[in-house]
Design a protein around this motif. Sequence first.
Motif, PDB file in Angstrom:
ATOM      1  N   PHE A  92      10.806 -77.496  80.394  1.00 14.46           N
ATOM      2  CA  PHE A  92       9.468 -77.050  81.044  1.00 14.46           C
ATOM      3  C   PHE A  92       8.722 -78.412  80.914  1.00 14.46           C
ATOM      4  CE2 PHE A  92      10.964 -72.463  80.458  1.00 14.46           C
ATOM      5  CZ  PHE A  92      10.923 -72.496  81.732  1.00 14.46           C
ATOM      6  N   GLY A  93       8.933 -79.377  79.932  1.00 11.67           N
ATOM      7  CA  GLY A  93       7.999 -80.462  79.660  1.00 11.67           C
ATOM      8  C   GLY A  93       7.498 -80.499  78.147  1.00 11.67           C
ATOM      9  N   ARG A  94       7.101 -81.706  77.862  1.00 14.85           N
ATOM     10  CA  ARG A  94       6.447 -81.558  76.531  1.00 14.85           C
ATOM     11  C   ARG A  94       4.965 -81.094  76.722  1.00 14.85           C
ATOM     12  NH1 ARG A  94      11.702 -82.518  75.798  1.00 14.85           N
ATOM     13  NH2 ARG A  94      12.311 -84.556  76.013  1.00 14.85           N
ATOM     14  N   ARG A  95       4.491 -81.332  77.595  1.00 15.37           N
ATOM     15  CA  ARG A  95       2.897 -81.010  77.650  1.00 15.37           C
ATOM     16  C   ARG A  95       2.475 -79.448  77.629  1.00 15.37           C
ATOM     17  NH1 ARG A  95      -2.153 -83.000  79.409  1.00 15.37           N
ATOM     18  NH2 ARG A  95      -3.267 -81.559  80.732  1.00 15.37           N
ATOM     19  N   PRO A  96       3.339 -78.648  78.433  1.00 16.39           N
ATOM     20  CA  PRO A  96       2.700 -77.177  78.532  1.00 16.39           C
ATOM     21  C   PRO A  96       3.267 -76.626  77.125  1.00 16.39           C
ATOM     22  CG  PRO A  96       4.732 -77.739  79.882  1.00 16.39           C
ATOM     23  CD  PRO A  96       4.134 -78.852  79.727  1.00 16.39           C
ATOM     24  N   VAL A  97       4.489 -77.071  76.514  1.00 10.51           N
ATOM     25  CA  VAL A  97       4.706 -76.585  75.449  1.00 10.51           C
ATOM     26  C   VAL A  97       4.037 -76.557  74.112  1.00 10.51           C
ATOM     27  CG1 VAL A  97       6.649 -76.588  73.689  1.00 10.51           C
ATOM     28  CG2 VAL A  97       7.280 -76.326  76.222  1.00 10.51           C
ATOM     29  N   VAL A  98       3.384 -77.866  73.982  1.00  9.56           N
ATOM     30  CA  VAL A  98       2.578 -78.182  72.943  1.00  9.56           C
ATOM     31  C   VAL A  98       1.150 -77.695  73.295  1.00  9.56           C
ATOM     32  CG1 VAL A  98       1.485 -80.502  73.818  1.00  9.56           C
ATOM     33  CG2 VAL A  98       1.994 -80.069  71.195  1.00  9.56           C
ATOM     34  N   ILE A  99       0.744 -77.559  74.242  1.00 13.81           N
ATOM     35  CA  ILE A  99      -0.657 -77.032  74.761  1.00 13.81           C
ATOM     36  C   ILE A  99      -0.526 -75.363  74.289  1.00 13.81           C
ATOM     37  CG2 ILE A  99      -2.379 -76.080  76.546  1.00 13.81           C
ATOM     38  CD1 ILE A  99      -1.725 -78.764  77.823  1.00 13.81           C
ATOM     39  N   THR A 100       0.440 -74.756  74.333  1.00  8.16           N
ATOM     40  CA  THR A 100       0.695 -73.372  74.055  1.00  8.16           C
ATOM     41  C   THR A 100       0.639 -73.299  72.520  1.00  8.16           C
ATOM     42  OG1 THR A 100       1.777 -72.862  76.227  1.00  8.16           O
ATOM     43  CG2 THR A 100       2.018 -71.213  74.320  1.00  8.16           C
ATOM     44  N   GLY A 101       1.514 -74.124  72.034  1.00 11.27           N
ATOM     45  CA  GLY A 101       1.662 -74.047  70.392  1.00 11.27           C
ATOM     46  C   GLY A 101       0.222 -74.140  69.936  1.00 11.27           C
ATOM     47  N   LEU A 102      -0.339 -75.142  70.121  1.00 14.70           N
ATOM     48  CA  LEU A 102      -1.537 -75.540  69.703  1.00 14.70           C
ATOM     49  C   LEU A 102      -2.699 -74.506  69.583  1.00 14.70           C
ATOM     50  CD1 LEU A 102      -2.245 -79.545  70.368  1.00 14.70           C
ATOM     51  CD2 LEU A 102      -1.558 -78.437  68.092  1.00 14.70           C
ATOM     52  N   SER A 103      -2.549 -73.766  71.013  1.00 17.32           N
ATOM     53  CA  SER A 103      -3.455 -72.665  70.981  1.00 17.32           C
ATOM     54  C   SER A 103      -3.068 -71.415  69.918  1.00 17.32           C
ATOM     55  CB  SER A 103      -3.407 -72.194  72.728  1.00 17.32           C
ATOM     56  OG  SER A 103      -3.771 -73.243  73.504  1.00 17.32           O
ATOM     57  N   LEU A 104      -1.792 -71.127  70.036  1.00 21.46           N
ATOM     58  CA  LEU A 104      -1.524 -70.207  68.955  1.00 21.46           C
ATOM     59  C   LEU A 104      -1.808 -70.510  67.448  1.00 21.46           C
ATOM     60  CD1 LEU A 104       0.497 -67.714  68.115  1.00 21.46           C
ATOM     61  CD2 LEU A 104       2.353 -69.016  68.436  1.00 21.46           C
ATOM     62  N   TYR A 105      -1.417 -72.029  67.169  1.00 20.10           N
ATOM     63  CA  TYR A 105      -1.869 -72.361  65.870  1.00 20.10           C
ATOM     64  C   TYR A 105      -3.293 -71.924  65.682  1.00 20.10           C
ATOM     65  CZ  TYR A 105      -2.004 -75.531  61.988  1.00 20.10           C
ATOM     66  OH  TYR A 105      -2.240 -76.087  60.465  1.00 20.10           O
ATOM     67  N   LEU A 106      -4.251 -72.400  66.426  1.00 23.09           N
ATOM     68  CA  LEU A 106      -5.708 -72.123  66.189  1.00 23.09           C
ATOM     69  C   LEU A 106      -5.858 -70.819  66.112  1.00 23.09           C
ATOM     70  CD1 LEU A 106      -8.668 -72.895  66.660  1.00 23.09           C
ATOM     71  CD2 LEU A 106      -8.276 -72.767  68.982  1.00 23.09           C
ATOM     72  N   LEU A 107      -5.341 -69.668  66.657  1.00 20.38           N
ATOM     73  CA  LEU A 107      -5.790 -68.420  66.603  1.00 20.38           C
ATOM     74  C   LEU A 107      -5.074 -68.128  65.450  1.00 20.38           C
ATOM     75  CD1 LEU A 107      -5.084 -67.151  70.303  1.00 20.38           C
ATOM     76  CD2 LEU A 107      -7.274 -67.366  69.235  1.00 20.38           C
ATOM     77  N   ALA A 108      -3.990 -68.441  64.994  1.00 18.65           N
ATOM     78  CA  ALA A 108      -3.073 -67.949  63.939  1.00 18.65           C
ATOM     79  C   ALA A 108      -4.188 -68.453  62.579  1.00 18.65           C
ATOM     80  CB  ALA A 108      -1.764 -68.591  63.735  1.00 18.65           C
ATOM     81  N   SER A 109      -4.663 -69.641  62.463  1.00 18.97           N
ATOM     82  CA  SER A 109      -5.390 -70.231  61.439  1.00 18.97           C
ATOM     83  C   SER A 109      -6.649 -69.507  61.327  1.00 18.97           C
ATOM     84  CB  SER A 109      -5.772 -71.744  61.654  1.00 18.97           C
ATOM     85  OG  SER A 109      -4.750 -72.524  61.698  1.00 18.97           O
ATOM     86  N   LEU A 110      -7.159 -68.891  62.251  1.00 19.88           N
ATOM     87  CA  LEU A 110      -8.469 -68.020  61.997  1.00 19.88           C
ATOM     88  C   LEU A 110      -8.108 -66.660  61.358  1.00 19.88           C
ATOM     89  CD1 LEU A 110     -10.138 -68.587  65.629  1.00 19.88           C
ATOM     90  CD2 LEU A 110     -10.917 -69.652  63.246  1.00 19.88           C
ATOM     91  N   LEU A 111      -6.805 -66.358  61.852  1.00 16.33           N
ATOM     92  CA  LEU A 111      -6.373 -64.943  61.327  1.00 16.33           C
ATOM     93  C   LEU A 111      -5.972 -65.030  59.781  1.00 16.33           C
ATOM     94  CD1 LEU A 111      -5.527 -62.090  62.000  1.00 16.33           C
ATOM     95  CD2 LEU A 111      -3.175 -62.770  62.563  1.00 16.33           C
ATOM     96  N   CYS A 112      -5.397 -66.181  59.336  1.00 11.58           N
ATOM     97  CA  CYS A 112      -5.148 -66.474  57.985  1.00 11.58           C
ATOM     98  C   CYS A 112      -6.342 -66.491  57.228  1.00 11.58           C
ATOM     99  CB  CYS A 112      -4.494 -67.987  57.806  1.00 11.58           C
ATOM    100  SG  CYS A 112      -2.765 -67.968  58.264  1.00 11.58           S
ATOM    101  N   GLY A 113      -7.511 -67.177  57.743  1.00 14.08           N
ATOM    102  CA  GLY A 113      -8.992 -67.242  57.191  1.00 14.08           C
ATOM    103  C   GLY A 113      -9.420 -65.723  57.035  1.00 14.08           C
ATOM    104  N   ALA A 114      -9.093 -64.965  57.999  1.00 16.01           N
ATOM    105  CA  ALA A 114      -9.668 -63.604  57.905  1.00 16.01           C
ATOM    106  C   ALA A 114      -8.986 -62.550  57.314  1.00 16.01           C
ATOM    107  CB  ALA A 114     -10.281 -63.322  59.262  1.00 16.01           C
ATOM    108  N   SER A 115      -7.686 -62.955  56.664  1.00 18.84           N
ATOM    109  CA  SER A 115      -6.908 -61.916  56.067  1.00 18.84           C
ATOM    110  C   SER A 115      -7.447 -61.146  55.057  1.00 18.84           C
ATOM    111  CB  SER A 115      -5.601 -62.586  55.769  1.00 18.84           C
ATOM    112  OG  SER A 115      -4.606 -62.926  56.703  1.00 18.84           O
ATOM    113  N   GLN A 116      -7.149 -59.835  54.959  1.00 20.70           N
ATOM    114  CA  GLN A 116      -7.772 -58.909  53.832  1.00 20.70           C
ATOM    115  C   GLN A 116      -6.638 -58.343  53.164  1.00 20.70           C
ATOM    116  OE1 GLN A 116     -10.971 -58.366  53.805  1.00 20.70           O
ATOM    117  NE2 GLN A 116     -11.058 -59.930  55.243  1.00 20.70           N
TER     118      GLN A 116
END
Length: 421
Positions: A92-116
């Motif tokens: 599919f190309g480098r661009r769509p894959v990395v955009i999706t991946g960075l979006s997931l990383y952003l959400l996961a990082s917020l979840l890490c910081g909010a972990s209980q």
Amino acid sequence: MTKNVIKSVQTPKAAMNLSAQAIAQFSTAPLFFLIVAFLMLQPLSTDLYLASLPSLAAAFDVPASTVQLTLSIFVAGFGGAQLIIGPLSDRFGRRPVVITGLSLYLLASLLCGASQSMGMLIIARFLQALGCCSAVIIARAIVRDAYDPQDSIKVISKASSWVSAAPLLGPILGSFLQVNLGWRAAFFVHALLAAALLILVILRLPETNLYKDAKATNVSGLLRNYRIVLGAPVFWVYALPGALSYGSIFVFISGASFVLIKVLLLPTAWFGYCFAFGVSGYLSGTVVCRRLHARFGTKITMRMGSSLSLAAGATFLAMTLAGMQHWAMIPPIMFMTMGAHGINFPISQSNSVSPFPQQAGTAAGLMGALYMLVAFIIGSIVGATHNGTVYPLAIIACSMGSVIFIAARVLPALIPAEQPL
């Protein structure tokens, strides 16, 4: 016409010509900066919170081995994802894959910081690994897309020199964040970095995969590409020593904070500086790699790096057995170990991927998966053997140095001559 062009990519000479054309098209894009930023995301994902590992054990009332699962699960997720992300980027190309991946990383990082709970943090770290993996895989594939194979070692070495700023400054910043804001702060910094990088990618990253493979994600296509890469001796000659070398530095990534802070009683505020000194060896190693490779070539340079790995591990074990158990002995050993990796890694990465122009994403993914498998095993062993002393860490470090030294001398016999890179 299209089939002929795609087929020509399989020959090294044609690949070089296509790469030259590609880099001309991408000359206005900040490719090198993005490659560096993508590669930085991996060390920052671990080093920024290393100083917080002992505090996490206390905060969630769990043993050190459980806390180290936040490292091991990251490595496992990162390694497994590479087997999928590489082929996805080939199709599919480098661009769509990395955009999706960075979006997931952003959400996961917020979840890490909010972990209980520790369980929630471990799950979030796994998701963070998937997102981080996409950035690293795309960085490696872009090097193959946009640069001539004979220039790739120079590009990777130069990028590695810049990337070393992340593990150099990350532990210092992480120690500051831990002392002043607590363990959650590191993960919110991850989120901020991901958001900034995501915006830059959307605005400035062009598609560098000019020859997408529609069959790359088909079962038959995957198996074909895996067979091509894994069946090539040259892949193992360079990928395996590099993976073992990464395992040698993961000994300290996973175990240094507990040994330095809990066993050798180093103040938490000092940890970042001690770890950064060790990581500065990696920066030195990448600079030395460029000079050694230009003068001696691939095989001899790899042997020099592996010899330094052995020297570091053997020295650590000898000092430990001699009773020299003070926190001041570990940073110099880390410096040597990471310096050796700075020599070994650029050669391993370039020579593992460059022979496969049509399967660059797949080769990068398999190489990365091998790296992460070794790191997962080493991290698990370090966590399981931690007994409140320095001995397990020293024994594992010496063992890793020994196997790296042996691999760099035995494996080249698998191919008749050094690859012309």
